[in-house]
Write a protein that holds these residues in place. Structure first.
Motif, PDB file in Angstrom:
ATOM      1  N   GLU A   1       0.822  -1.223   0.000  1.00  0.00           N
ATOM      2  CA  GLU A   1       0.000   0.000   0.000  1.00  0.00           C
ATOM      3  C   GLU A   1       0.846   1.259   0.000  1.00  0.00           C
ATOM      4  N   ARG A   2       1.953   1.240   0.690  1.00  0.00           N
ATOM      5  CA  ARG A   2       2.830   2.417   0.721  1.00  0.00           C
ATOM      6  C   ARG A   2       3.422   2.686  -0.656  1.00  0.00           C
ATOM      7  N   ASN A   3       3.819   1.602  -1.337  1.00  0.00           N
ATOM      8  CA  ASN A   3       4.364   1.751  -2.687  1.00  0.00           C
ATOM      9  C   ASN A   3       3.292   2.217  -3.671  1.00  0.00           C
ATOM     10  N   ALA A   4       2.029   1.808  -3.430  1.00  0.00           N
ATOM     11  CA  ALA A   4       0.929   2.248  -4.298  1.00  0.00           C
ATOM     12  C   ALA A   4       0.705   3.749  -4.160  1.00  0.00           C
ATOM     13  N   LYS A   5       0.759   4.263  -2.948  1.00  0.00           N
ATOM     14  CA  LYS A   5       0.603   5.715  -2.745  1.00  0.00           C
ATOM     15  C   LYS A   5       1.739   6.482  -3.412  1.00  0.00           C
ATOM     16  N   PHE A   6       2.972   5.945  -3.303  1.00  0.00           N
ATOM     17  CA  PHE A   6       4.106   6.613  -3.949  1.00  0.00           C
ATOM     18  C   PHE A   6       3.945   6.628  -5.463  1.00  0.00           C
ATOM     19  N   ASN A   7       3.490   5.527  -6.015  1.00  0.00           N
ATOM     20  CA  ASN A   7       3.303   5.467  -7.467  1.00  0.00           C
ATOM     21  C   ASN A   7       2.222   6.442  -7.935  1.00  0.00           C
ATOM     22  N   LYS A   8       1.164   6.610  -7.138  1.00  0.00           N
ATOM     23  CA  LYS A   8       0.123   7.561  -7.501  1.00  0.00           C
ATOM     24  C   LYS A   8       0.658   8.987  -7.494  1.00  0.00           C
ATOM     25  N   LYS A   9       1.482   9.309  -6.510  1.00  0.00           N
ATOM     26  CA  LYS A   9       2.069  10.648  -6.481  1.00  0.00           C
ATOM     27  C   LYS A   9       3.004  10.862  -7.668  1.00  0.00           C
TER      28      LYS A   9
ATOM     29  N   ARG B   1       0.992  11.378 -10.745  1.00  0.00           N
ATOM     30  CA  ARG B   1       0.328  12.679 -10.777  1.00  0.00           C
ATOM     31  C   ARG B   1       1.280  13.792 -11.201  1.00  0.00           C
ATOM     32  N   PHE B   2       2.529  13.715 -10.800  1.00  0.00           N
ATOM     33  CA  PHE B   2       3.477  14.783 -11.104  1.00  0.00           C
ATOM     34  C   PHE B   2       4.268  14.545 -12.389  1.00  0.00           C
ATOM     35  N   TYR B   3       4.604  13.276 -12.689  1.00  0.00           N
ATOM     36  CA  TYR B   3       5.491  12.986 -13.821  1.00  0.00           C
ATOM     37  C   TYR B   3       4.850  12.085 -14.868  1.00  0.00           C
ATOM     38  N   GLY B   4       3.562  11.757 -14.709  1.00  0.00           N
ATOM     39  CA  GLY B   4       2.922  10.822 -15.637  1.00  0.00           C
ATOM     40  C   GLY B   4       2.926  11.316 -17.078  1.00  0.00           C
ATOM     41  N   LYS B   5       2.667  12.588 -17.317  1.00  0.00           N
ATOM     42  CA  LYS B   5       2.605  13.099 -18.693  1.00  0.00           C
ATOM     43  C   LYS B   5       3.972  13.092 -19.377  1.00  0.00           C
ATOM     44  N   TYR B   6       5.055  13.061 -18.597  1.00  0.00           N
ATOM     45  CA  TYR B   6       6.391  13.036 -19.187  1.00  0.00           C
ATOM     46  C   TYR B   6       6.878  11.609 -19.447  1.00  0.00           C
ATOM     47  N   THR B   7       6.339  10.655 -18.709  1.00  0.00           N
ATOM     48  CA  THR B   7       6.829   9.263 -18.829  1.00  0.00           C
ATOM     49  C   THR B   7       5.798   8.339 -19.469  1.00  0.00           C
ATOM     50  N   ALA B   8       4.703   8.909 -20.014  1.00  0.00           N
ATOM     51  CA  ALA B   8       3.654   8.064 -20.595  1.00  0.00           C
ATOM     52  C   ALA B   8       4.191   7.241 -21.769  1.00  0.00           C
ATOM     53  N   GLU B   9       4.961   7.860 -22.666  1.00  0.00           N
ATOM     54  CA  GLU B   9       5.474   7.147 -23.843  1.00  0.00           C
ATOM     55  C   GLU B   9       6.455   6.067 -23.433  1.00  0.00           C
ATOM     56  N   ILE B  10       7.324   6.359 -22.469  1.00  0.00           N
ATOM     57  CA  ILE B  10       8.290   5.357 -22.005  1.00  0.00           C
ATOM     58  C   ILE B  10       7.564   4.167 -21.391  1.00  0.00           C
ATOM     59  N   LYS B  11       6.525   4.428 -20.626  1.00  0.00           N
ATOM     60  CA  LYS B  11       5.780   3.352 -19.993  1.00  0.00           C
ATOM     61  C   LYS B  11       5.085   2.480 -21.041  1.00  0.00           C
ATOM     62  N   GLN B  12       4.507   3.103 -22.064  1.00  0.00           N
ATOM     63  CA  GLN B  12       3.845   2.331 -23.126  1.00  0.00           C
ATOM     64  C   GLN B  12       4.848   1.476 -23.887  1.00  0.00           C
ATOM     65  N   ASN B  13       6.034   1.993 -24.186  1.00  0.00           N
ATOM     66  CA  ASN B  13       7.066   1.197 -24.865  1.00  0.00           C
ATOM     67  C   ASN B  13       7.496   0.029 -24.026  1.00  0.00           C
ATOM     68  N   LEU B  14       7.639   0.224 -22.722  1.00  0.00           N
ATOM     69  CA  LEU B  14       8.043  -0.876 -21.852  1.00  0.00           C
ATOM     70  C   LEU B  14       6.962  -1.952 -21.798  1.00  0.00           C
ATOM     71  N   GLU B  15       5.706  -1.551 -21.791  1.00  0.00           N
ATOM     72  CA  GLU B  15       4.622  -2.522 -21.756  1.00  0.00           C
ATOM     73  C   GLU B  15       4.500  -3.285 -23.069  1.00  0.00           C
ATOM     74  N   ARG B  16       4.772  -2.623 -24.207  1.00  0.00           N
ATOM     75  CA  ARG B  16       4.716  -3.312 -25.516  1.00  0.00           C
ATOM     76  C   ARG B  16       5.977  -4.085 -25.813  1.00  0.00           C
ATOM     77  N   GLY B  17       7.035  -3.780 -25.067  1.00  0.00           N
ATOM     78  CA  GLY B  17       8.305  -4.453 -25.330  1.00  0.00           C
ATOM     79  C   GLY B  17       9.046  -3.840 -26.501  1.00  0.00           C
ATOM     80  N   THR B  18       8.740  -2.619 -26.853  1.00  0.00           N
ATOM     81  CA  THR B  18       9.426  -1.958 -27.976  1.00  0.00           C
ATOM     82  C   THR B  18      10.395  -0.894 -27.502  1.00  0.00           C
ATOM     83  N   ALA B  19      10.681  -0.878 -26.228  1.00  0.00           N
ATOM     84  CA  ALA B  19      11.612   0.129 -25.731  1.00  0.00           C
ATOM     85  C   ALA B  19      13.010  -0.118 -26.218  1.00  0.00           C
TER      86      ALA B  19
END
Length: 238
Positions: free
Chosen positions: A208-216, A219-237
């Motif tokens: 639960e503590r790690n979940a709260k950290f991930n939400k924060k 909220r602050f850096y999601g728009k900057y790391t959205a593309e990187i996260k999608q590449n990692l999930e597709r395996g095309t990074a």
């Protein structure tokens, strides 16, 4: 004639010689009485000062500040009553008495302070609640004097005093307590309920503590790391 004049002159000299010591004696007695009076007066003043100093030492350390605060609050209450009797707005009358320099200084002081530091813990929240409630207390000097007359020596209890259960709260005090409790209930009713757990959400945490950290972080850096996260999930990074 010459002999009579000589005798009168001799008598006058004798009277003067007798008068001088008596005058000196009277002068000394007068100075002695003045010194005795001044000594008694100084002794009396010293005793009064010792008594007053003993009273001041027995008072709390912040008694002067509390006394000044109570006098100021009493003066404010009297001004409010006068304004209400004249049908005037107290806040507007008070603002007319404030100079531009004082208003500017108070505004700068408000900007420097940030009393609401957010929730840091239940102890801090309880302390802030205590400060808020104590600031709302207005001393009832008439009730204080009346209670002191009724209690007599038991007003300042000692180890031999039996005053448990003798205090009866006033109707005004009970009304104030009820009003405050109702305000707290109304304020708590406006709180947003805790959000339910979403079973369909992605699990990207280990507790639960790690979940709260991930939400924060999202909220602050999601728009900057959205593309990187999608590449990692597709395996095309890269």
């Amino acid at each position: 004639m010459a002999s009579s004049s000589a005798e009168s002159a001799a008598a006058t000299e004798e009277e003067q010689t007798e008068t001088l010591p008596s005058q000196k004696r009277e002068e000394r007695l007068r100075k002695f009485r003045e010194l005795h009076f001044k000594r008694n007066e100084a002794r009396k003043l010293n005793h009064q000062e010792v008594v007053e100093e003993d009273k001041r030492l027995k008072l709390p350390a912040n008694w002067e500040a509390k006394k000044a605060r109570l006098e100021w609050e009493l003066a404010e209450d009297n001004k409010k009553k006068e304004c209400a009797a004249r049908g005037e707005n107290y806040d507007r009358v008070k603002l007319l008495e404030i100079t531009a320099e004082d208003a500017d200084r108070w505004e700068r002081k408000k900007k420097k302070k940030n009393p609401d530091m957010g929730f840091a813990g239940y102890a801090e929240a309880q302390f802030r609640q205590y400060q808020r409630l104590t600031k709302q207390i207005r001393p009832d000097l008439e009730g204080y004097e009346k209670q002191r007359e009724e209690c007599g020596e038991d007003f300042h209890p000692t180890s031999n005093s039996l005053i448990h259960g003798t205090h009866v709260p006033t109707k005004e005090g009970i009304d104030r307590m009820v009003e405050d409790v109702e305000k707290q209930i109304e304020k708590r009713a406006k709180y947003s309920r805790r959000r339910a757990y979403n079973d369909d959400a992605d699990i990207d945490y280990i507790n639960e503590r790690n979940a709260k950290f991930n939400k924060k972080a999202e909220r602050f850096y999601g728009k900057y790391t959205a593309e990187i996260k999608q590449n990692l999930e597709r395996g095309t990074a890269v």
